[in-house]
Write an enzyme that holds these catalytic residues in place. Structure first.
Site, PDB file in Angstrom:
ATOM      1  N   HIS A  54      -4.727  -1.401  -4.025  1.00 34.88           N
ATOM      2  CA  HIS A  54      -6.071  -1.841  -3.621  1.00 34.88           C
ATOM      3  C   HIS A  54      -7.075  -1.610  -4.761  1.00 34.88           C
ATOM      4  CE1 HIS A  54      -4.204  -2.171   0.228  1.00 34.88           C
ATOM      5  NE2 HIS A  54      -4.109  -0.868   0.401  1.00 34.88           N
ATOM      6  N   SER A  91       0.831  -1.200   0.000  1.00 35.04           N
ATOM      7  CA  SER A  91       0.000   0.000   0.000  1.00 35.04           C
ATOM      8  C   SER A  91       0.873   1.260   0.000  1.00 35.04           C
ATOM      9  CB  SER A  91      -0.970  -0.046   1.183  1.00 35.04           C
ATOM     10  OG  SER A  91      -1.996   0.897   1.048  1.00 35.04           O
TER      11      SER A  91
END
Length: 242
Positions: free
Chosen positions: A170, A134
């Site tokens: 994501h 991330s």
């Protein structure tokens, strides 16, 4: 033992629930360690949790997962102060740097304040494998969508830029991310953007993307760019299942 050339594994994954511990390393973390080519001793992995405020409970969970995997873990905390006068030596003495997710905006500000951006560049060029999830993926790129400032996504363009591309993480699990990548590419705020579903990662050697990999059977990776006619094109990348 350094990697053969500068190596980055930028992911949207790496963990899974543990059987006897809170978490275990999933294949993406193991792949990052494999890329370092360590033999004859326990691989050394330096975890940087700046993006989550250097939470000590997280450090403990990470250390437990590392011990289970047979790795030697250290933690480069910047709160309340770095753990050593020789941050450079600490980072360059590791085989892998793994960066935890969280606020990439805060991460970048603090890294630059402490000069960690330049230490990490030197480590990368010296063969330490840089990896993360991330925020720990976005940071190596030029930028991309982030929720660092609140629930509504914003684009940042002040990433470290070791990789001359933008990044989307994501991509499958947060519905606003794909439209923002497409809009950013259409407006010119984003250039070529490599994106990962949860459970997939992007392997770069030097500044070239050489492979997309996944630890989940349905995870994909994509490149979003402007086509010859000026329209936004999204192309699924070939992906290798770990």
């Amino acid at each position: 033992m350094p990697a053969e050339q500068p190596t980055i594994l930028a992911t949207s994954g790496g963990y899974r629930p543990g059987r006897r511990t809170r978490l275990e390393f999933a294949p993406l973390v193991h792949h990052a360690v494999e890329l370092a080519g360590v033999s004859g001793r326990a691989p050394k992995i330096c975890q940087i949790g700046t993006a989550m405020g250097d939470q000590r409970t997280w450090n403990a969970d990470f250390s437990e997962a590392a011990e289970l995997a047979g790795y030697e873990a250290t933690h480069l905390n910047l709160f309340p102060m770095p753990p050593t006068d020789d941050v450079r030596g600490m980072v360059l003495g590791c085989d892998v740097v793994w960066v935890q997710g969280g606020s990439v905006a805060n991460l970048l500000a603090l890294w630059r304040l402490h000069g960690l951006d330049e230490v990490l560049r030197e480590a990368w060029q010296s063969g330490v494998v840089l990896a993360g999830v991330s925020a720990g993926s976005l940071c190596w790129h030029k930028g991309g969508p982030t929720d660092s400032f609140g629930p509504e996504l914003r684009l940042i363009g002040n990433g470290l830029g070791f990789l001359p591309f933008h990044n989307g993480v994501h991509y499958d699990s947060e519905e606003r991310r794909r439209p923002m990548v497409h809009a950013g590419v259409a407006s010119g705020e984003l250039g070529r953007t490599y994106c990962t579903d949860d459970g997939s990662g992007l392997l770069y050697r030097g500044t070239e993307l050489v492979e997309a990999v996944a630890e989940r059977k349905n995870s994909g990776a994509y490149v979003v760019d402007l086509g010859a006619d000026g329209s936004v094109e999204e192309t699924a990348l070939d992906i290798r299942r770990l």
